[in-house]
Motif scaffolding. Structure first.
Motif, PDB file in Angstrom:
ATOM      1  N   TYR A 243       9.419 -12.319  -6.227  1.00  0.00           N
ATOM      2  CA  TYR A 243      10.752 -12.587  -6.768  1.00  0.00           C
ATOM      3  C   TYR A 243      11.261 -11.343  -7.515  1.00  0.00           C
ATOM      4  O   TYR A 243      12.397 -10.888  -7.303  1.00  0.00           O
ATOM      5  N   LEU A 244      10.411 -10.771  -8.380  1.00  0.00           N
ATOM      6  CA  LEU A 244      10.825  -9.594  -9.158  1.00  0.00           C
ATOM      7  C   LEU A 244      11.143  -8.419  -8.232  1.00  0.00           C
ATOM      8  O   LEU A 244      12.115  -7.691  -8.446  1.00  0.00           O
ATOM      9  N   ALA A 245      10.322  -8.261  -7.192  1.00  0.00           N
ATOM     10  CA  ALA A 245      10.563  -7.169  -6.241  1.00  0.00           C
ATOM     11  C   ALA A 245      11.925  -7.367  -5.567  1.00  0.00           C
ATOM     12  O   ALA A 245      12.686  -6.409  -5.382  1.00  0.00           O
ATOM     13  N   SER A 246      12.250  -8.632  -5.253  1.00  0.00           N
ATOM     14  CA  SER A 246      13.537  -8.904  -4.591  1.00  0.00           C
ATOM     15  C   SER A 246      14.705  -8.633  -5.540  1.00  0.00           C
ATOM     16  O   SER A 246      15.835  -8.407  -5.107  1.00  0.00           O
ATOM     17  N   GLY A 248      14.739  -6.081  -7.416  1.00  0.00           N
ATOM     18  CA  GLY A 248      14.779  -4.632  -7.594  1.00  0.00           C
ATOM     19  C   GLY A 248      13.828  -4.093  -8.654  1.00  0.00           C
ATOM     20  O   GLY A 248      13.882  -2.916  -9.005  1.00  0.00           O
ATOM     21  N   VAL A 249      12.951  -4.941  -9.188  1.00  0.00           N
ATOM     22  CA  VAL A 249      11.974  -4.448 -10.171  1.00  0.00           C
ATOM     23  C   VAL A 249      10.881  -3.684  -9.420  1.00  0.00           C
ATOM     24  O   VAL A 249      10.373  -4.154  -8.407  1.00  0.00           O
ATOM     25  N   ASP A 250      10.554  -2.502  -9.901  1.00  0.00           N
ATOM     26  CA  ASP A 250       9.532  -1.700  -9.231  1.00  0.00           C
ATOM     27  C   ASP A 250       8.176  -1.979  -9.877  1.00  0.00           C
ATOM     28  O   ASP A 250       7.854  -1.434 -10.934  1.00  0.00           O
ATOM     29  N   LEU A 251       7.392  -2.848  -9.262  1.00  0.00           N
ATOM     30  CA  LEU A 251       6.083  -3.197  -9.831  1.00  0.00           C
ATOM     31  C   LEU A 251       5.022  -2.229  -9.319  1.00  0.00           C
ATOM     32  O   LEU A 251       4.996  -1.920  -8.123  1.00  0.00           O
ATOM     33  N   PRO A 252       4.144  -1.754 -10.218  1.00  0.00           N
ATOM     34  CA  PRO A 252       3.082  -0.878  -9.731  1.00  0.00           C
ATOM     35  C   PRO A 252       2.114  -1.672  -8.856  1.00  0.00           C
ATOM     36  O   PRO A 252       1.739  -2.794  -9.199  1.00  0.00           O
ATOM     37  N   ALA A 253       1.759  -1.131  -7.692  1.00  0.00           N
ATOM     38  CA  ALA A 253       0.812  -1.814  -6.799  1.00  0.00           C
ATOM     39  C   ALA A 253       0.350  -0.815  -5.745  1.00  0.00           C
ATOM     40  O   ALA A 253       0.970   0.240  -5.579  1.00  0.00           O
ATOM     41  N   THR A 254      -0.717  -1.143  -5.034  1.00  0.00           N
ATOM     42  CA  THR A 254      -1.134  -0.265  -3.941  1.00  0.00           C
ATOM     43  C   THR A 254      -0.023  -0.283  -2.896  1.00  0.00           C
ATOM     44  O   THR A 254       0.758  -1.236  -2.812  1.00  0.00           O
ATOM     45  N   GLU A 255      -0.006   0.750  -2.072  1.00  0.00           N
ATOM     46  CA  GLU A 255       1.087   0.901  -1.121  1.00  0.00           C
ATOM     47  C   GLU A 255       1.203  -0.303  -0.186  1.00  0.00           C
ATOM     48  O   GLU A 255       2.289  -0.783   0.108  1.00  0.00           O
ATOM     49  N   ASN A 256       0.045  -0.821   0.272  1.00  0.00           N
ATOM     50  CA  ASN A 256       0.078  -1.940   1.217  1.00  0.00           C
ATOM     51  C   ASN A 256       0.579  -3.220   0.562  1.00  0.00           C
ATOM     52  O   ASN A 256       1.342  -3.972   1.157  1.00  0.00           O
ATOM     53  N   LYS A 258       2.583  -3.341  -2.014  1.00  0.00           N
ATOM     54  CA  LYS A 258       4.021  -3.112  -2.248  1.00  0.00           C
ATOM     55  C   LYS A 258       4.829  -3.461  -0.999  1.00  0.00           C
ATOM     56  O   LYS A 258       5.875  -4.089  -1.067  1.00  0.00           O
ATOM     57  N   TYR A 259       4.282  -3.041   0.128  1.00  0.00           N
ATOM     58  CA  TYR A 259       4.944  -3.291   1.410  1.00  0.00           C
ATOM     59  C   TYR A 259       5.171  -4.794   1.602  1.00  0.00           C
ATOM     60  O   TYR A 259       6.255  -5.225   1.993  1.00  0.00           O
ATOM     61  N   PHE A 260       4.148  -5.604   1.300  1.00  0.00           N
ATOM     62  CA  PHE A 260       4.280  -7.058   1.503  1.00  0.00           C
ATOM     63  C   PHE A 260       5.156  -7.718   0.438  1.00  0.00           C
ATOM     64  O   PHE A 260       5.819  -8.714   0.706  1.00  0.00           O
ATOM     65  N   LEU A 261       5.182  -7.133  -0.766  1.00  0.00           N
ATOM     66  CA  LEU A 261       6.052  -7.697  -1.806  1.00  0.00           C
ATOM     67  C   LEU A 261       7.515  -7.528  -1.404  1.00  0.00           C
ATOM     68  O   LEU A 261       8.362  -8.367  -1.710  1.00  0.00           O
TER      69      LEU A 261
END
Length: 401
Positions: A243-246, A248-256, A258-261
């Motif tokens: 929800y946060l990613a949608s 526009g919040v940039d959450l720290p995470a591994t690249e993969n 992040k891709y799924f978020l």
């Protein structure tokens, strides 16, 4: 030439043979090695500290039990070719290859409505291309399309080698002895009649024991109130993160991860699959550690619950909770934490179990006379009334204060 006919030492079954080279090749493949980094029981080790075993363990154990089952059937005069033996062992070896991080709870969160069995099939087909069609029989058996039905029943039914392994294994690692089924005894009672998997009638008590052991494991382990809570929190964390990613919040995470978020619902692509096979429990643990300090109250709260094992309170009941009671919990949580969205933190979780389904693939007993009889019709059974009823438990969770 590399020797591929290895022997593996397993704490549950002892020595496990790898009798065919193709099995070794599949085990060595990165898709399969990923299972070493995926827990068999999600966050169960928060409750049973020993439960740190992986899907990798389980797949090898299930393969071993399949081998034992096929040997038993051959001794009883059932004709099984080398090709069929390979197929059945490969199918069970790969049955969980599409599992996402932390068991079933997160499947839909990452790949929308993808079930791990669809992903397993997709990855099996990819491996089949890599190994020049050597997995075709295995895939037919896995899908239940093979003309001899009992192979699929050994892979997936109410009495399959998958269940036999995970019950014994989870019982071993959690220390919950009620789940310790006698796999050798059950397998020695297996037989085939008209291409269906059946059990010699004298094994009826072993089968009942298996079904009750499974019931105890569900209520004591898999559906344990804290275990249900931990799984629920994991889903909440990813829902919130998505929800946060949608927003526009940039959450720290591994690249993969992040891709799924950030992934929108759509037909899955090659990139989805490629990235999915790169992901395991570590991506999620890493994210939860980082998100403990998130500015978003809900996300940081849930992540701290898991990482610091400071879990909310739970009450268990055989009846749904009174809405008034739930409202009071929400109100007091809002006041105590000085927030206005406590309805996000107070939840009723429901768990239902039907230990034995008499309609769906019933277990058949083979009488001395050569006729077959459904387990629930046998005069020797003791427990069928208990194990054919659905039980539901309700768990209310709310913050401690």
């Amino acid at each position: 030439m590399q020797n591929k006919l290895k022997i593996i030492n397993d704490p549950v079954h002892g020595f496990i043979k790898i009798p065919h080279e193709i099995l070794f090749d599949v085990i060595e493949h990165p898709y399969f090695q990923r299972l070493r980094r995926i827990s068999q029981t999600g966050l169960l080790n928060l409750i049973f500290p020993g439960a740190t075993h992986t899907r990798f363990h389980h797949a090898l154990g299930a393969m071993h039990l399949m081998f034992t089952a096929l040997e038993t059937l051959k001794q009883k005069g059932i004709d099984i070719s080398v090709e069929e033996e390979k197929g059945a062992m490969l199918a069970i070896l790969m049955h969980d290859i599409g599992h996402g991080p932390f068991s079933h709870a997160l499947e839909n969160m990452l790949m929308d409505d993808w079930h791990h069995e669809n992903l397993s099939l997709l990855l099996m087909n990819r491996l089949n291309d890599e190994f020049n069609g050597q997995l075709s029989t295995a895939i037919e058996m896995f899908q239940g399309k093979y003309h001899r039905k009992f192979f699929n029943q050994l892979i997936s039914s109410q009495l399959d080698v998958d269940r036999l392994d995970y019950l014994k294994r989870d019982s071993f690692f959690t220390g919950v002895s009620e789940g310790n089924v006698n796999t050798q005894r059950i397998i020695s009672m297996m037989n085939v009649c008209e291409d269906e998997l059946v059990i010699d009638a004298k094994g009826v008590y072993s089968i009942e024991n298996f079904l009750t052991a499974r019931m105890f494991m569900y209520w004591q382990v898999y559906y344990h109130k804290t275990s249900a809570l931990a799984e629920f929190i994991l889903v909440k964390i990813l829902q919130r993160a998505k929800y946060l990613a949608s927003q526009g919040v940039d959450l720290p995470a591994t690249e993969n991860l992040k891709y799924f978020l950030n992934r929108e619902k759509s037909e899955e692509t090659d990139e989805d699959v490629q990235r999915f096979t790169q992901m395991d429990d570590n991506d999620i643990i890493h994210a939860m550690k980082l998100w403990q300090t998130s500015e978003d109250f809900l996300l940081s709260y849930w992540c701290q619950c898991v990482i610091q094992r400071n879990l909310p309170k739970t009450i268990i009941s055989s009846q749904p909770f009174d809405p008034k009671f739930v409202e009071e919990k929400i109100k007091s949580t809002n006041e105590f934490l000085g927030i206005d969205n406590a309805h996000e933190l107070v939840h009723e979780i429901e768990r239902t179990l039907l230990p034995y389904n008499t309609d769906k693939q019933p277990i058949f007993l083979l009488q001395k006379s050569g006729t077959i009889l459904r387990l629930d019709e046998s005069e020797d059974q003791l427990l069928s009334g208990l194990i054919t009823n659905k039980t539901t438990r309700y768990i209310l969770t709310f913050p401690r204060h």
